[in-house]
Enzyme design. Sequence first.
Site, short mmCIF file in Angstrom:
data_model
loop_
_atom_site.label_atom_id
_atom_site.label_comp_id
_atom_site.label_asym_id
_atom_site.label_seq_id
_atom_site.Cartn_x
_atom_site.Cartn_y
_atom_site.Cartn_z
N SER A 3 6.54 -3.76 -1.69
CA SER A 3 7.90 -3.99 -2.24
C SER A 3 8.15 -5.49 -2.41
O SER A 3 8.98 -6.07 -1.72
CB SER A 3 8.97 -3.31 -1.38
OG SER A 3 8.74 -3.38 0.01
N SER A 27 -0.88 -7.14 5.80
CA SER A 27 0.00 -7.76 6.81
C SER A 27 0.15 -6.85 8.03
O SER A 27 0.38 -7.32 9.14
CB SER A 27 1.38 -8.08 6.20
OG SER A 27 1.99 -6.90 5.71
N GLY A 28 0.05 -5.52 7.82
CA GLY A 28 0.13 -4.60 8.97
C GLY A 28 1.14 -3.48 8.81
O GLY A 28 1.41 -2.75 9.77
N LYS A 29 1.66 -3.26 7.62
CA LYS A 29 2.71 -2.25 7.40
C LYS A 29 2.24 -0.85 7.80
O LYS A 29 2.93 -0.14 8.53
CB LYS A 29 3.15 -2.25 5.91
CG LYS A 29 3.63 -3.58 5.40
CD LYS A 29 4.01 -3.53 3.93
CE LYS A 29 2.90 -3.17 2.98
NZ LYS A 29 1.78 -4.15 2.90
N SER A 30 1.07 -0.46 7.28
CA SER A 30 0.59 0.91 7.55
C SER A 30 0.29 1.08 9.03
O SER A 30 0.68 2.09 9.64
CB SER A 30 -0.66 1.21 6.72
OG SER A 30 -0.37 1.14 5.36
N GLY A 53 5.87 -6.47 3.11
CA GLY A 53 4.94 -7.54 3.46
C GLY A 53 3.69 -7.45 2.59
O GLY A 53 3.47 -6.46 1.88
N LEU A 54 2.90 -8.49 2.69
CA LEU A 54 1.66 -8.59 1.91
C LEU A 54 0.71 -7.44 2.23
O LEU A 54 0.79 -6.85 3.32
CB LEU A 54 0.94 -9.90 2.24
CG LEU A 54 1.62 -11.20 1.83
CD1 LEU A 54 0.89 -12.38 2.48
CD2 LEU A 54 1.64 -11.34 0.31
N SER A 55 -0.20 -7.18 1.33
CA SER A 55 -1.30 -6.26 1.63
C SER A 55 -2.07 -6.84 2.82
O SER A 55 -2.35 -8.04 2.86
CB SER A 55 -2.21 -6.16 0.40
OG SER A 55 -3.31 -5.34 0.69
N1 LIG Z 1 -2.74 -5.36 -7.77
C1 LIG Z 1 -2.42 -4.91 -6.55
N2 LIG Z 1 -1.48 -5.55 -5.81
C2 LIG Z 1 -1.16 -5.09 -4.59
N3 LIG Z 1 -1.70 -4.00 -4.01
C3 LIG Z 1 -2.64 -3.32 -4.70
C4 LIG Z 1 -3.04 -3.75 -5.98
N4 LIG Z 1 -4.00 -2.90 -6.43
C5 LIG Z 1 -4.18 -1.98 -5.48
N5 LIG Z 1 -3.37 -2.22 -4.43
C6 LIG Z 1 -3.27 -1.31 -3.28
O1 LIG Z 1 -2.00 -0.68 -3.42
C7 LIG Z 1 -1.23 -0.85 -2.25
C8 LIG Z 1 0.16 -1.40 -2.58
O2 LIG Z 1 0.95 -0.36 -3.11
P1 LIG Z 1 2.53 -0.47 -3.02
O3 LIG Z 1 3.04 0.78 -3.61
O4 LIG Z 1 2.92 -0.78 -1.63
O5 LIG Z 1 2.82 -1.73 -3.96
S1 LIG Z 1 4.21 -2.23 -4.55
O6 LIG Z 1 5.22 -2.08 -3.50
O7 LIG Z 1 4.54 -1.39 -5.70
O8 LIG Z 1 3.97 -3.63 -4.94
C9 LIG Z 1 -1.92 -1.89 -1.40
O9 LIG Z 1 -1.81 -1.34 -0.09
P2 LIG Z 1 -1.46 -2.20 1.21
O10 LIG Z 1 -2.70 -3.01 1.41
O11 LIG Z 1 -1.29 -1.14 2.27
O12 LIG Z 1 -0.25 -3.02 1.01
C10 LIG Z 1 -3.33 -1.92 -1.92
O13 LIG Z 1 -4.14 -1.04 -1.15
N1 LIG Z 2 0.30 -6.93 15.10
C1 LIG Z 2 -0.34 -6.24 14.16
N2 LIG Z 2 0.32 -5.31 13.44
C2 LIG Z 2 -0.31 -4.59 12.47
N3 LIG Z 2 -1.62 -4.75 12.14
C3 LIG Z 2 -2.32 -5.66 12.84
C4 LIG Z 2 -1.72 -6.44 13.86
N4 LIG Z 2 -2.65 -7.27 14.35
C5 LIG Z 2 -3.78 -7.01 13.69
N5 LIG Z 2 -3.60 -6.05 12.76
C6 LIG Z 2 -4.65 -5.52 11.86
O1 LIG Z 2 -4.32 -5.92 10.53
C7 LIG Z 2 -4.72 -4.92 9.59
C8 LIG Z 2 -3.48 -4.50 8.82
O2 LIG Z 2 -3.84 -3.53 7.84
P1 LIG Z 2 -2.80 -2.51 7.24
O3 LIG Z 2 -1.99 -1.89 8.31
O4 LIG Z 2 -3.55 -1.62 6.31
O5 LIG Z 2 -1.85 -3.50 6.40
P2 LIG Z 2 -0.91 -3.16 5.16
O6 LIG Z 2 -0.48 -1.73 5.27
O7 LIG Z 2 0.24 -4.12 5.25
O8 LIG Z 2 -1.76 -3.40 3.95
C9 LIG Z 2 -5.32 -3.77 10.39
O9 LIG Z 2 -6.72 -3.92 10.39
C10 LIG Z 2 -4.75 -4.00 11.81
O10 LIG Z 2 -5.59 -3.52 12.83
#
Ligand SMILES: Nc1ncnc2c1ncn2[C@@H]1O[C@H](COP(=O)(O)OS(=O)(=O)O)[C@@H](OP(=O)(O)O)[C@H]1O
Ligand SMILES: Nc1ncnc2c1ncn2[C@@H]1O[C@H](COP(=O)(O)OP(=O)(O)O)[C@@H](O)[C@H]1O
Length: 215
Positions: free
Chosen positions: A112, A42-45, A38-40
């Site tokens: 991903s 979106s809630g994966k972590s 899912g998008l950055s």
């Molecule tokens: N350009 C760019 N695009 C997307 N994300 C970015 C970028 N630069 C840094 N970040 C940070 O890196 C996290 C994504 O890493 P991933 O290893 O999950 O990315 S990927 O699957 O290889 O696309 C992502 O974490 P999440 O927000 O948890 O998804 C960001 O914190």
């Molecule tokens: N149903 C939900 N599941 C996961 N995160 C949620 C949800 N609703 C709200 N959130 C909030 O959305 C944000 C998601 O951040 P994060 O988990 O770092 O996303 P990702 O890992 O996809 O980048 C957090 O601040 C979290 O508290």
Amino acid sequence: MSEAQQKATNVHWHEGAITREDRHALLGQKGCTVWLTGLSGSGKSTITVELEKVLVMNSRVCYRLDGDNIRMGLNKNLGFSADDRVENIRRIGEVAKLFGDLGVITTTAFISPYAADREICRKLHEDAKIPFFEVLVDCPLSVAESRDPKGLYKKARAGLIKNFTGIDDPYEAPAEPDVTVDTSKLSVEECVGEIISFLQSRDILPKDIDLKKKP
Ligand SMILES: Nc1ncnc2c1ncn2[C@@H]1O[C@H](COP(=O)(O)OS(=O)(=O)O)[C@@H](OP(=O)(O)O)[C@H]1O
Ligand SMILES: Nc1ncnc2c1ncn2[C@@H]1O[C@H](COP(=O)(O)OP(=O)(O)O)[C@@H](O)[C@H]1O
């Protein structure tokens, strides 16, 4: 973006004396990979942290692979070009497969973004007879951007981060995920509950999982 070819020649698989079944019997569970995409923002972590808590509280051996964390170690030599993202996901697919062979329930929290790479990971698991489940952590870009937990969307909009997924880099949502959780509509607990129910329906988890069990 094609599957990595093996470079080394003259290498031979060395069979061990202990089988996967031996390892699984020792742990009292079978391994699988729960692949969140899912998008950055979106809630994966957030979901995998809570999911891991529920699994460990219910005596399941679980390991969380998280994009940011892995990019500080194993994948610290990779950036966000298309080729580097492919290699990032390839390595994670391989690591998750090894953990599955061990008997661990592995959760992965990586954007991903490319469907082809996730399919390669699925096939890798299927060939090794390790269950692989794809979870779409769904949420409109506008919601993820309004959350912006790390301030990255703001930087991307300002042009300070290039190739940011959803802004100026593609995200290919799975067409047929095993599970979809819409984090703009469900709570974190509800999302975890959906994933647990799915794993129970696939006999990965027993029916008596307690979602609220505390240490
Ligand atoms: N350009 C760019 N695009 C997307 N994300 C970015 C970028 N630069 C840094 N970040 C940070 O890196 C996290 C994504 O890493 P991933 O290893 O999950 O990315 S990927 O699957 O290889 O696309 C992502 O974490 P999440 O927000 O948890 O998804 C960001 O914190
Ligand atoms: N149903 C939900 N599941 C996961 N995160 C949620 C949800 N609703 C709200 N959130 C909030 O959305 C944000 C998601 O951040 P994060 O988990 O770092 O996303 P990702 O890992 O996809 O980048 C957090 O601040 C979290 O508290």
